[in-house]
Design a protein around this motif. Structure first.
Motif, PDB file in Angstrom:
ATOM      1  N   VAL A 241       0.877  -1.175   0.000  1.00  0.00           N
ATOM      2  CA  VAL A 241       0.000   0.000   0.000  1.00  0.00           C
ATOM      3  C   VAL A 241       0.911   1.220   0.000  1.00  0.00           C
ATOM      4  O   VAL A 241       1.893   1.280   0.740  1.00  0.00           O
ATOM      5  N   ASP A 242       0.612   2.200  -0.856  1.00  0.00           N
ATOM      6  CA  ASP A 242       1.511   3.336  -1.055  1.00  0.00           C
ATOM      7  C   ASP A 242       1.152   4.573  -0.243  1.00  0.00           C
ATOM      8  O   ASP A 242       1.764   5.619  -0.413  1.00  0.00           O
ATOM      9  N   ARG A 243       0.184   4.474   0.629  1.00  0.00           N
ATOM     10  CA  ARG A 243      -0.147   5.583   1.527  1.00  0.00           C
ATOM     11  C   ARG A 243      -0.740   5.015   2.806  1.00  0.00           C
ATOM     12  O   ARG A 243      -1.047   3.835   2.889  1.00  0.00           O
ATOM     13  N   GLY A 244      -0.862   5.861   3.829  1.00  0.00           N
ATOM     14  CA  GLY A 244      -1.488   5.402   5.058  1.00  0.00           C
ATOM     15  C   GLY A 244      -0.527   5.035   6.166  1.00  0.00           C
ATOM     16  O   GLY A 244      -0.902   4.350   7.125  1.00  0.00           O
ATOM     17  N   TYR A 245       0.723   5.513   6.089  1.00  0.00           N
ATOM     18  CA  TYR A 245       1.715   5.189   7.109  1.00  0.00           C
ATOM     19  C   TYR A 245       1.807   6.259   8.200  1.00  0.00           C
ATOM     20  O   TYR A 245       2.349   6.020   9.263  1.00  0.00           O
ATOM     21  N   ASN A 246       1.289   7.442   7.901  1.00  0.00           N
ATOM     22  CA  ASN A 246       1.351   8.561   8.838  1.00  0.00           C
ATOM     23  C   ASN A 246       0.000   9.265   8.879  1.00  0.00           C
ATOM     24  O   ASN A 246      -0.824   9.110   7.964  1.00  0.00           O
ATOM     25  N   GLY A 253      -8.438  20.633   7.203  1.00  0.00           N
ATOM     26  CA  GLY A 253      -7.087  21.059   7.548  1.00  0.00           C
ATOM     27  C   GLY A 253      -6.600  20.553   8.886  1.00  0.00           C
ATOM     28  O   GLY A 253      -5.449  20.767   9.256  1.00  0.00           O
ATOM     29  N   ARG A 254      -7.463  19.874   9.645  1.00  0.00           N
ATOM     30  CA  ARG A 254      -7.037  19.325  10.936  1.00  0.00           C
ATOM     31  C   ARG A 254      -6.313  18.005  10.712  1.00  0.00           C
ATOM     32  O   ARG A 254      -6.575  17.284   9.756  1.00  0.00           O
ATOM     33  N   GLU A 255      -5.400  17.683  11.644  1.00  0.00           N
ATOM     34  CA  GLU A 255      -4.667  16.429  11.509  1.00  0.00           C
ATOM     35  C   GLU A 255      -5.591  15.261  11.843  1.00  0.00           C
ATOM     36  O   GLU A 255      -6.242  15.239  12.880  1.00  0.00           O
ATOM     37  N   ASN A 256      -5.631  14.317  10.955  1.00  0.00           N
ATOM     38  CA  ASN A 256      -6.445  13.115  11.127  1.00  0.00           C
ATOM     39  C   ASN A 256      -5.578  12.062  11.799  1.00  0.00           C
ATOM     40  O   ASN A 256      -4.601  11.589  11.219  1.00  0.00           O
ATOM     41  N   ARG A 257      -5.924  11.689  13.013  1.00  0.00           N
ATOM     42  CA  ARG A 257      -5.082  10.775  13.774  1.00  0.00           C
ATOM     43  C   ARG A 257      -5.236   9.330  13.335  1.00  0.00           C
ATOM     44  O   ARG A 257      -4.498   8.462  13.783  1.00  0.00           O
ATOM     45  N   PHE A 258      -6.186   9.051  12.449  1.00  0.00           N
ATOM     46  CA  PHE A 258      -6.332   7.683  11.963  1.00  0.00           C
ATOM     47  C   PHE A 258      -5.168   7.339  11.036  1.00  0.00           C
ATOM     48  O   PHE A 258      -4.874   8.056  10.087  1.00  0.00           O
ATOM     49  N   VAL A 259      -4.489   6.241  11.328  1.00  0.00           N
ATOM     50  CA  VAL A 259      -3.366   5.785  10.511  1.00  0.00           C
ATOM     51  C   VAL A 259      -3.712   4.393   9.987  1.00  0.00           C
ATOM     52  O   VAL A 259      -3.839   3.440  10.762  1.00  0.00           O
ATOM     53  N   LEU A 260      -3.846   4.283   8.687  1.00  0.00           N
ATOM     54  CA  LEU A 260      -4.320   3.062   8.048  1.00  0.00           C
ATOM     55  C   LEU A 260      -3.473   1.841   8.412  1.00  0.00           C
ATOM     56  O   LEU A 260      -4.004   0.796   8.815  1.00  0.00           O
ATOM     57  N   VAL A 261      -2.154   1.945   8.269  1.00  0.00           N
ATOM     58  CA  VAL A 261      -1.282   0.788   8.497  1.00  0.00           C
ATOM     59  C   VAL A 261      -1.317   0.360   9.963  1.00  0.00           C
ATOM     60  O   VAL A 261      -1.325  -0.837  10.275  1.00  0.00           O
ATOM     61  N   LYS A 262      -1.363   1.317  10.879  1.00  0.00           N
ATOM     62  CA  LYS A 262      -1.457   0.977  12.303  1.00  0.00           C
ATOM     63  C   LYS A 262      -2.751   0.223  12.590  1.00  0.00           C
ATOM     64  O   LYS A 262      -2.761  -0.762  13.337  1.00  0.00           O
ATOM     65  N   ASP A 263      -3.856   0.689  11.982  1.00  0.00           N
ATOM     66  CA  ASP A 263      -5.137   0.020  12.170  1.00  0.00           C
ATOM     67  C   ASP A 263      -5.086  -1.410  11.645  1.00  0.00           C
ATOM     68  O   ASP A 263      -5.615  -2.341  12.269  1.00  0.00           O
ATOM     69  N   LEU A 264      -4.432  -1.601  10.495  1.00  0.00           N
ATOM     70  CA  LEU A 264      -4.307  -2.939   9.922  1.00  0.00           C
ATOM     71  C   LEU A 264      -3.482  -3.846  10.835  1.00  0.00           C
ATOM     72  O   LEU A 264      -3.867  -4.999  11.093  1.00  0.00           O
ATOM     73  N   VAL A 265      -2.362  -3.340  11.332  1.00  0.00           N
ATOM     74  CA  VAL A 265      -1.523  -4.140  12.234  1.00  0.00           C
ATOM     75  C   VAL A 265      -2.304  -4.515  13.488  1.00  0.00           C
ATOM     76  O   VAL A 265      -2.247  -5.666  13.953  1.00  0.00           O
TER      77      VAL A 265
END
Length: 365
Positions: A241-246, A253-265
């Motif tokens: 997957v080429d995105r979703g690591y941070n 414009g707010r920082e989205n704390r959801f991180v795709l790779v962390k959720d998958l792990v």
């Protein structure tokens, strides 16, 4: 010559290789230079020109095509066009439009290239069976393609409707309004719309962290398939997957704390895979660490590895026990998809059949 889509810049590696091949050629009457590659031309016409220079610079100069502009005009055609610039105005560009004198180009390349297809290599002979494993494998394994498709969730449909509305608003803007929108980073500019669509196709929570965790999202479908394959002893798996690591910025414009790779792990660990058997090869992973992870995948200490096309898809020899490749997204270039699959679909893999999972969200991918 400034041609859209062709890189006319330089790199330290190409300069060094040019000096080296030139020196060896002069010392050996034009001979003694050998290059071996599985991907000679992956993206652009420049690569043919550069390869020609490494092997036959004197002949190119003799024929009057030793410089890029003359070489290009001999074998290709260009035409003027316009495109929307980053500041919102239309700019003139020149694009590749056609190939000419292709017979001569093929003849030129045949003087220094010897193409060997995979089917001609003894290492790529067909295996006698598609089932099970081979402790001393000969030949490349078979590949089974599995398309895992799901409809968009309600949240994704709502996001897509919003993105379409943004695109329509941008299209209706005047030239001045578009320029102002570009400069301000307005959410309606095409680059923002395209980025948000790519994020939402992976998981609605990458666009809106308050969106529900849909059971048929790509993350959940990948987790289910990885956990299923994990039940078979000796199976290694790669997730691309080429995105979703941070964390990403939300549409406001707010920082989205959801991180795709962390959720998958987290889902894989909750499903029974020990965390120390999962590795992540992101952009900041060193070459030494990547090599160590590859060895751990080969000997079974790691069972799952997650990475990008650029970090995990090239130059990682982890094929010994690699049973499945999972593509959460599609890379821009077909060659990158082939490279991803090449981590498992290659000689030395003990599995007689490897699986390629392709995850699709209908309507938004």
């Amino acid at each position: 010559m400034q041609l859209k889509g062709l890189n006319t810049g330089t790199s330290n590696r190409s300069i060094a290789l040019n000096f080296l091949t030139s020196y060896i050629g002069k010392k050996n009457a034009g001979k003694g230079v050998y290059l071996f590659t599985g991907t000679p031309i992956t993206n652009s016409l420049n690569e043919i020109f550069n390869l020609s220079r490494y092997f036959m610079r004197d002949q190119l100069d003799r024929d009057g095509i030793g410089d890029w502009d003359t070489w290009f005009n001999t074998f290709a055609g260009a035409e003027p066009d316009v495109e929307l610039g980053a500041e919102g105005s239309f700019e003139p560009v020149t694009r590749l439009s056609s190939f000419v004198n292709t017979d001569e180009l093929v003849r030129l390349m045949s003087e220094f290239t010897d193409v060997v297809r995979a089917s001609q290599m003894p290492e790529f002979v067909k295996r006698p069976t598609t089932e099970g494993r081979a402790p001393n494998p000969v030949g490349r394994p078979y590949k089974q393609v599995i398309s895992d498709t799901a409809e968009m969730s309600g949240a994704q449909k709502a996001i897509l409707a919003e993105l379409r509305d943004r695109a329509r608003q941008f299209k209706a803007m005047s030239r001045k309004e578009r320029k102002e929108a570009m400069l301000s980073g307005d959410e309606r500019v095409p680059i923002r719309v395209e980025t948000d669509a790519a994020n939402a196709s992976l998981d609605a929570r990458m666009f809106d962290p308050e969106a529900p965790d849909d059971p048929n999202s790509k993350v959940n479908r990948v987790a289910r398939n990885v956990l299923k394959e994990y039940q078979t002893p000796g199976t290694g798996q790669a997730i691309f997957v080429d995105r979703g690591y941070n964390p990403v910025k939300s549409s406001e414009g707010r920082e989205n704390r959801f991180v795709l790779v962390k959720d998958l792990v987290d889902k894989l660990v909750a499903g029974g895979i020990p965390k120390d058997e999962i590795a992540i090869v992101a952009g900041n992973t060193s070459a030494e660490k990547k090599s160590e992870i590859a060895q751990q995948m080969n000997d079974g200490r790691k069972r799952v590895v997650i990475g990008l096309s650029s970090t995990l898809g090239v130059g990682v020899n982890m094929q010994r026990q690699l049973r499945a490749m999972h593509h959460m997204d599609a890379p821009w270039r077909p060659g990158d998809l082939e490279q991803r699959n090449g981590r498992g679909e290659r000689q030395g893999n003990e599995w007689n059949t490897v699986k390629e999972y392709r995850y699709i969200a209908e309507g938004i991918d």
